[in-house]
Design an enzyme around this catalytic site. Structure first.
Site, PDB file in Angstrom:
ATOM      1  CE  LYS A 290      -3.997  -4.210   4.001  1.00  0.00           C
ATOM      2  NZ  LYS A 290      -4.257  -5.496   3.323  1.00  0.00           N
TER       3      LYS A 290
ATOM      4  CB  SER B 261      -3.668  -9.657   2.570  1.00  0.00           C
ATOM      5  OG  SER B 261      -2.769  -9.803   1.495  1.00  0.00           O
TER       6      SER B 261
ATOM      7  CB  SER C 141      -0.731  -6.739   2.187  1.00  0.00           C
ATOM      8  OG  SER C 141      -2.118  -6.863   2.043  1.00  0.00           O
TER       9      SER C 141
END
Lengths: 491, 486, 98
Positions: B76, B175, B151
């Site tokens: 990420k 997330s 997210s």
């Protein structure tokens, strides 16, 4: 024309002192903690606020801070923690400082020091550990930022507003500096910024219980300037109130931050505090609380070295030094360590003390040097005093030797004396006796005085002989000869 | 390329497939499919090829190979890889190059993992949809008109579409777990402090943890062992030694108790409730007993999370000021404008909102009412869940109240926040939690089952998830649009 | 609890974010809604509850030895800098304190 009655007012002063701790690395990172390196070479991701960086607490900073707390007999919090203090400024790598607001490490405490001959105890409110900012360098059309200092470990010591004269405040600040030096916790160099003093100053009418609005004076870079700044500001405030006795206090003395201009000898407004800064303190989530054990604290207490006030008392008790001299000596660790080294070579502490704080100090000032910078060895000064004690040289001659020592700091003082016969006292006893006889003959009143018990008269006679020998006679010998002569005269 | 990580690793070790081939095939699939998904922000082609060469060499020379040798892993884009760009999905950090390695990626590379690139995300990890990236939205591989959740949107989508078997995400309020549920992947968040946050760009410092996406709980356990260790550089890192999740994966669950917070689940649609009930039946079939537990205080999760998370975030994001790094506004004529214009231009609206909210709850006059109160409610929640965990081994509930919605379909921002209702509790209490694929809605959208355990009981969570996975086939389901070339 | 326009503007200043008039209205609206929602916790009975500052039980003392470690090389630090002069970070002139 309003007459200003300064004596009706009393100042109320509090001090916030920031001391940079002598740790190898910074408070929250392993970057080296050094002064004077090339810009931005002593940084890590933590000190420059890079995203993803995390603080880790320096063990040694806690140890030094705890020792300081013990030295001032404060309460050491078994549990203390850190908070974020938010404000935007370019020298702040994260736009929040990590400090201790809710649970500081050190609470309360007393700083004991000598103020103009009296021992005073000043209350400390608390002391805490926090990280320093970077440094801004101002140019005409831009500013540059160096983060070398960002993250350095600071201890902030906040006093109660207990100082009623500038001298008290200065004595306290000097005592803090001395304690830090004795603990080897900081080099307390005001020029380099490892000791920074901010003062909160207000005044009030004597007898008034409330506290009037206060202002802050920052960046006073020497104790001398600090005393001046405080004196000047106190007078400014008193004048302001006296000239506007009916205006609201907040209007007369508006909150603000001032700096001291040594050239103009006045305090100058830097910025007004329109509203209290909202720092939005909240617990620092990246650092767990600091939990200390009683054993840890006791071990540090046991390991405390001799502290300035203890040394001050020892000098008075053991060496019979006058309090003012003892105070001066202990206020600087280098100086008092030097004194004790020199003492190994001679046996009169009071004399040695005077030579250090008066004779040599004066000469060094003229040359613009500190004792440390001069290169003078403590053994040489000690031996100089020894030579006076033993009668090898007279006091007057010693002054000339001292001059030579300063010109050539490496030289052994005993060697200087050996090589120059002019420094040695008059050895011709016969000639000396002749002079003594003459002086005694010429001063019958003194003899009469002496016989009635006025020992001062003896001193006068000794002085007369010393004059005639241009100070080369040994005072002890002269003393002896005069007494003997007077006895002989009698008979 | 549908192999799970541990299988792929074995194939590599045995010589059946070379690292070079793994890397080649991985990038080929990414190039074929990612334009539709939008999972990746950057690819480490050069780096991965180099590493693959080294791995193949090591294998030829029979040198020691790490536990993740041959496994491609996506990261990420709020987790640093030294020397590579880290954007956090934000314009502010468009050209920011990481100046140090995160502990997690260092640990992965030490075990010879192949880092393949950085994935898309909601800006600064703020969002639950994957539509708040400053660059482009990510699409759900199960239905491209739907969002994948956030997210960690790109990391979830990449694993869901089988572009790689493992990816790293970060979980602050759900997330990792929420996009895991929405994309039919295994999304795991460890106990707070189990995995180092050093190198993770902070959002909510007391809530953040780095988690993983996989399509096999065994892979999750393998990754958790590699990255779940004490870190000197993270003062919130747990000091305990690493745990043996793989070894404990096959423990029998007979008579284990599952806590279900029934009152907390009121308001679930009947479809979601049905899917949840089916999942419970499977667990009962394994010998587990359902016990009711009281987590009524968890209804305050959203408020508490938004107050505390935004407060921490408002200070964590204060460093983005255009001074030392990041995009400085060209319009700035003085220092104040450097701050206010750089931040105005660099941050998206959602980020600005959260900073404002966080600043508000900390501001003088309001801090006691909001921030301080939220800390107390947090303590209350922690107390209640600890009590509940004395009555059961693990807690089970749906990961989300609703499945993936249409991109742009959320009109009320509050609606997006409410998606975190079932996940934020684990962050507030620092508990390990996982989402495992547990079925599909009538319109073929994945449904996730959440399993939560006590602090440091990550092994219990993984064991339960593993057993559930073995008793079902949901984890093996692949999105039809991206299954053709597997 | 209704945040006034002045309060919203003040918050924007505290956050150092420049909002256009339109954006300020929008963020103000969303902020008010978020705060209104969050206000529900004000009614929770938390008598006698110590605020949670640490989520991990027994977390304390992660102290570091005072030993120098590797530094961030100045060139790498400056590579991300929007503006520099020599090895200093460059910014517009700052209100000089002295």
């Amino acid at each position: 024309m309003t007459e200003i009655l300064y004596e009706n007012w009393e100042p109320v002063i509090g001090l916030e002192i920031h001391v940079q701790l002598l740790t190898r690395t910074k408070l929250f990172s392993s970057a080296p903690n050094r002064f004077g390196a090339e810009p931005n070479t002593l940084i890590t991701e933590v000190d420059t606020g890079q995203p993803g960086a995390l603080p880790t607490l320096n063990k040694e900073a806690i140890r030094l801070a705890t020792q300081f707390g013990l030295a001032i007999h404060a309460e050491i919090a078994l549990v203390s923690s850190f908070d974020r203090k938010s404000y935007f400024y370019p020298d702040s790598p994260r736009n929040f400082q990590i400090t201790q607001f809710h649970q500081p490490l050190i609470r309360g405490g007393t700083v004991t020091c000598d103020v103009e001959g009296h021992t005073r105890h000043f209350a400390v409110h608390h002391a805490h550990v926090e990280d320093d900012t970077g440094m801004l360098k101002h140019f005409s059309s831009f500013a540059g930022i160096d983060y070398n200092r960002a993250g350095a470990a600071l201890i902030e010591i906040v006093s109660e507003p207990v100082f009623r004269t500038p001298k008290e405040a200065v004595a306290y600040a000097m005592a803090i500096r001395a304690i830090m030096q004795y603990l080897n916790a900081s080099d307390c160099n005001m020029e380099e910024g490892s000791l920074r003093i901010d003062a909160n100053v207000s005044v009030r009418l004597k007898g008034e219980k409330i506290l009037r609005p206060k202002i802050e004076i920052k960046n006073m870079n020497s104790f001398h300037n600090m005393e001046l700044a405080l004196e000047v500001e106190i007078r400014r405030q008193i004048r302001a109130y006296s000239l506007r006795p009916h205006d609201p206090q907040d209007d007369v003395i508006g909150k603000g931050t001032y700096r001291f201009d040594p050239a103009q000898k006045e305090t100058i407004l830097m910025r007004r505090k329109e509203e209290a800064q909202d720092y939005r303190y909240f617990p620092e989530p990246d650092l767990p609380p600091v939990v200390l054990t009683e054993q840890y604290i006791e071990a540090l207490r046991a390991a405390l070295p001799e502290l300035p006030h203890q040394r001050y008392l020892r000098y008075i008790a053991d060496f019979k030094l006058p309090p003012a001299s003892a105070s001066l000596l202990v206020s600087d660790k280098f100086l008092s360590d030097y004194f004790e080294e020199a003492l190994a070579y001679c046996s009169r502490p009071t004399a040695l003390c005077n030579w250090l704080i008066s004779e040599f100090s004066g000469r060094l000032k003229e040359k613009g040097l500190t004792l440390q910078q001069s290169g003078l060895k403590s053994s040489n000064i000690g031996k100089l005093v020894k030579m006076i004690d033993e009668g090898t040289i007279t006091g007057k001659m010693a002054k000339l030797v001292a001059d030579e020592m300063l010109a050539d700091p490496e030289r052994d003082s005993e060697e200087i004396v050996r090589n120059n016969p002019a420094y040695r006292p008059m050895e011709d006893t016969a000639a000396l006796e002749a002079i003594v006889i003459q002086v005694v003959k010429n001063n019958p009143e003194s003899i009469a005085d002496y016989k009635t018990g006025r020992t001062k008269a003896l001193g006068f006679l000794v002085g007369q002989v010393m004059q005639k020998t241009e100070g080369k006679a040994s005072p002890a010998l002269v003393n002896e000869l005069i007494i003997k002569r007077m006895r002989d005269e009698k008979s | 390329m549908n192999h799970s990580a541990h299988v792929l690793h074995q194939l590599f070790i045995s010589g059946e497939i070379s690292a070079a081939e793994i890397v080649a095939r991985t990038f080929a699939r990414i190039k074929t499919h990612d334009s539709k998904i939008g999972a990746f922000l950057s690819l480490f082609e050069e780096r991965a090829h180099q590493k693959a060469k080294i791995l193949d060499e090591k294998r030829r020379n029979k040198q020691h190979l790490g536990k993740l040798a041959g496994v491609p892993i996506a990261v990420k884009d709020n987790i640093h890889v030294h020397g590579e760009i880290t954007t956090c999905g934000s314009k502010f950090l468009t050209n920011y190059r990481a100046v140090f390695d995160s502990t997690v990626t260092r640990l992965l590379e030490e075990e010879d993992a192949l880092l393949i690139g950085k994935t898309n995300m909601d800006e600064f990890a703020m969002g639950g949809s994957g539509t708040h990236s400053a660059f482009f939205p990510t699409h759900n591989p199960w239905n491209l008109s739907c969002y994948p959740g956030g997210s960690s949107s790109g990391s979830a989508a990449a694993v869901s579409a089988r572009l790689c078997p493992v990816s790293l995400g970060s979980d602050t309020g759900g997330s990792v777990r929420q996009p895991g549920a929405l994309t039919g992947t295994v999304g795991f968040k460890p106990t707070y402090g189990r995995v180092s946050r050093y190198g993770l760009v902070a959002f909510g410092s007391s809530l953040d943890q780095i988690g993983t996406f996989t399509y096999s709980v065994k892979d999750t356990a393998l990754l958790a062992e590699v990255v779940g260790r004490h870190c000197e550089k993270d003062a919130t890192s747990i000091s305990l030694p690493p745990q043996h999740y793989l070894r404990d994966l096959e423990r029998p669950l007979l008579e284990w108790k599952i806590g279900v917070p029934w009152s907390f689940l009121e308001g679930l649609s009947s479809e979601m409730r049905h899917l949840f009930d089916e999942a419970l039946k499977v667990l009962e079939g394994l010998g587990m007993q359902i016990v009711p537990i009281d987590l009524s205080s968890f209804k305050h999760s959203i408020s508490t999370y938004y107050i505390l998370g935004s407060a921490e975030a408002s200070t964590n994001l204060a460093r983005f000021d255009g001074i030392r790094y990041g995009q400085r506004s060209k319009r700035a004529n003085n220092l104040e404008e450097v701050y206010s214009l750089s931040r105005a231009e660099g941050f998206g609206f959602e980020v600005k909102k959260r900073i404002m909210l966080g600043t508000f709850v900390l501001s003088s006059g309001y801090q006691d009412a909001y921030y301080h109160k939220a800390q107390q409610v947090r303590a209350l929640m922690i107390r209640q869940v600890r009590e509940a965990l004395t009555q059961c081994n693990v807690i089970v509930l749906p990961t989300t109240a609703t499945p993936a919605g249409i991109i742009g379909g959320i009109s009320d921002p509050l609606e997006e926040y409410l998606q975190d209702l079932y996940t934020t509790g684990a962050n507030l209490a620092g508990l390990p939690a996982i989402s495992v694929p547990a079925g599909f809605t009538h319109d073929k959208k994945p449904f996730g089952l959440q399993i939560m355990g006590g602090q440091m009981r990550d092994a219990d969570v993984l064991t339960t998830a593993h057993a559930y996975e073995k008793a079902t086939t949901f984890t093996q389901a692949t999105p039809p649009l991206f299954s053709g070339d597997l | 609890m209704n945040l006034s326009e002045e309060e919203i503007a003040h918050l924007a200043q505290l956050c150092r974010i420049d909002f256009s008039e339109e954006e300020l209205k929008l963020v103000g609206k969303d902020l008010r809604n978020a705060v209104a929602y969050c206000e529900e916790i004000l009614a929770v009975d938390t008598t006698g509850i110590e605020p949670c500052t640490r989520v991990l039980e027994n977390a304390h003392n992660h102290l570091r030895e005072d030993e120098e470690g590797p530094t961030l090389p100045v060139q790498e630090f400056l590579a991300n800098a929007p503006s520099k002069v020599g090895s200093l970070i460059k910014v517009p002139p700052v209100l000089k304190p002295a």
